[in-house]
Design an enzyme around this catalytic site. Structure first.
Site, short mmCIF file in Angstrom:
data_model
loop_
_atom_site.label_atom_id
_atom_site.label_comp_id
_atom_site.label_asym_id
_atom_site.label_seq_id
_atom_site.Cartn_x
_atom_site.Cartn_y
_atom_site.Cartn_z
N ASP A 284 -4.68 0.58 -1.57
CA ASP A 284 -5.17 -0.70 -1.01
C ASP A 284 -5.22 -1.77 -2.09
OD1 ASP A 284 -5.47 0.30 1.57
OD2 ASP A 284 -7.63 0.62 1.37
N HIS B 278 0.84 -1.20 0.00
CA HIS B 278 0.00 0.00 0.00
C HIS B 278 0.87 1.25 0.00
CE1 HIS B 278 -3.34 2.64 1.55
NE2 HIS B 278 -2.29 3.28 2.05
N GLU B 279 1.83 1.29 0.90
CA GLU B 279 2.68 2.48 1.01
C GLU B 279 3.51 2.70 -0.26
OE1 GLU B 279 2.14 4.71 3.18
OE2 GLU B 279 0.79 3.46 4.37
N GLU C 204 -6.08 6.40 -1.48
CA GLU C 204 -5.95 5.29 -0.54
C GLU C 204 -6.58 4.02 -1.09
OE1 GLU C 204 -3.99 5.43 2.05
OE2 GLU C 204 -3.60 7.56 1.72
#
Length: 177
Positions: A73, A8-9, A69
């Site tokens: 995800d 995710h990051e 986001e």
């Protein structure tokens, strides 16, 4: 769960905000018009997809607010599953959890991977908190951080044999990366 968080990051660097910076960190449009057009189609799909999720009766996710986001995800779970598959391929004697404990004997290791991911998002919020976050939080509620990425990941549908056209195996999916 940790692998999905790391993925995710990393994907944040290529989401709706990170994608606006070039290789030197300069804020600029560095994409060709055709690539940008394709990007816009893909991100519109994600925004529209998540905007259909109802948090509470009459209260829906703001797919534009949560876009970055949600992209992260979706990318994170794909990267984590690929890393897991690489590990299994590199360690042929890996037996996983499903063969080591009777509690999971009816689930495959691939299924357990996704169950573990979902458990990481078990969150309960008050109605008041949900309403506040819907307007301010760039993250989708935990439930939808599971449903959104997994329903858009064909591997999940295959691992769980989700019927075509079902909520977790929709006819129209979004895929950014």
């Amino acid at each position: 769960v940790h692998g999905a968080t790391m993925g995710h990051e990393m994907t944040n660097g290529f989401d709706d905000q990170g994608s606006q910076y070039d290789g030197t960190g300069k804020y600029t449009n560095w994409w060709s018009p055709s690539v940008l057009e394709e990007w816009n189609k893909k991100t519109t799909c994600v925004s529209d997809y998540y905007s259909k999720y109802q948090i509470l009766p009459g209260l829906y996710i703001d797919g534009n607010l949560t876009l970055g986001e949600n992209i992260a995800d979706m990318g994170g779970i794909k990267q984590a599953f690929q890393a897991y598959q690489n590990y299994v391929a590199d360690h042929p004697t890996f037996s996983g959890l499903s063969t080591n404990t009777p509690y999971f004997s009816d689930l495959t290791n691939d299924q357990l991977f996704f169950v573990t991911y979902a458990q990481g998002w078990c969150i309960h919020r008050t109605e008041e908190n949900a309403r506040y976050r819907q307007k301010t939080d760039p993250h989708s509620p935990g439930k939808f951080r599971v449903l959104g990425p997994l329903s858009n990941f064909p591997t999940f549908s295959k691992v769980f044999n989700c019927p075509a056209g079902s909520p977790m195996n929709p006819a129209n999916r979004c895929d950014v990366w």
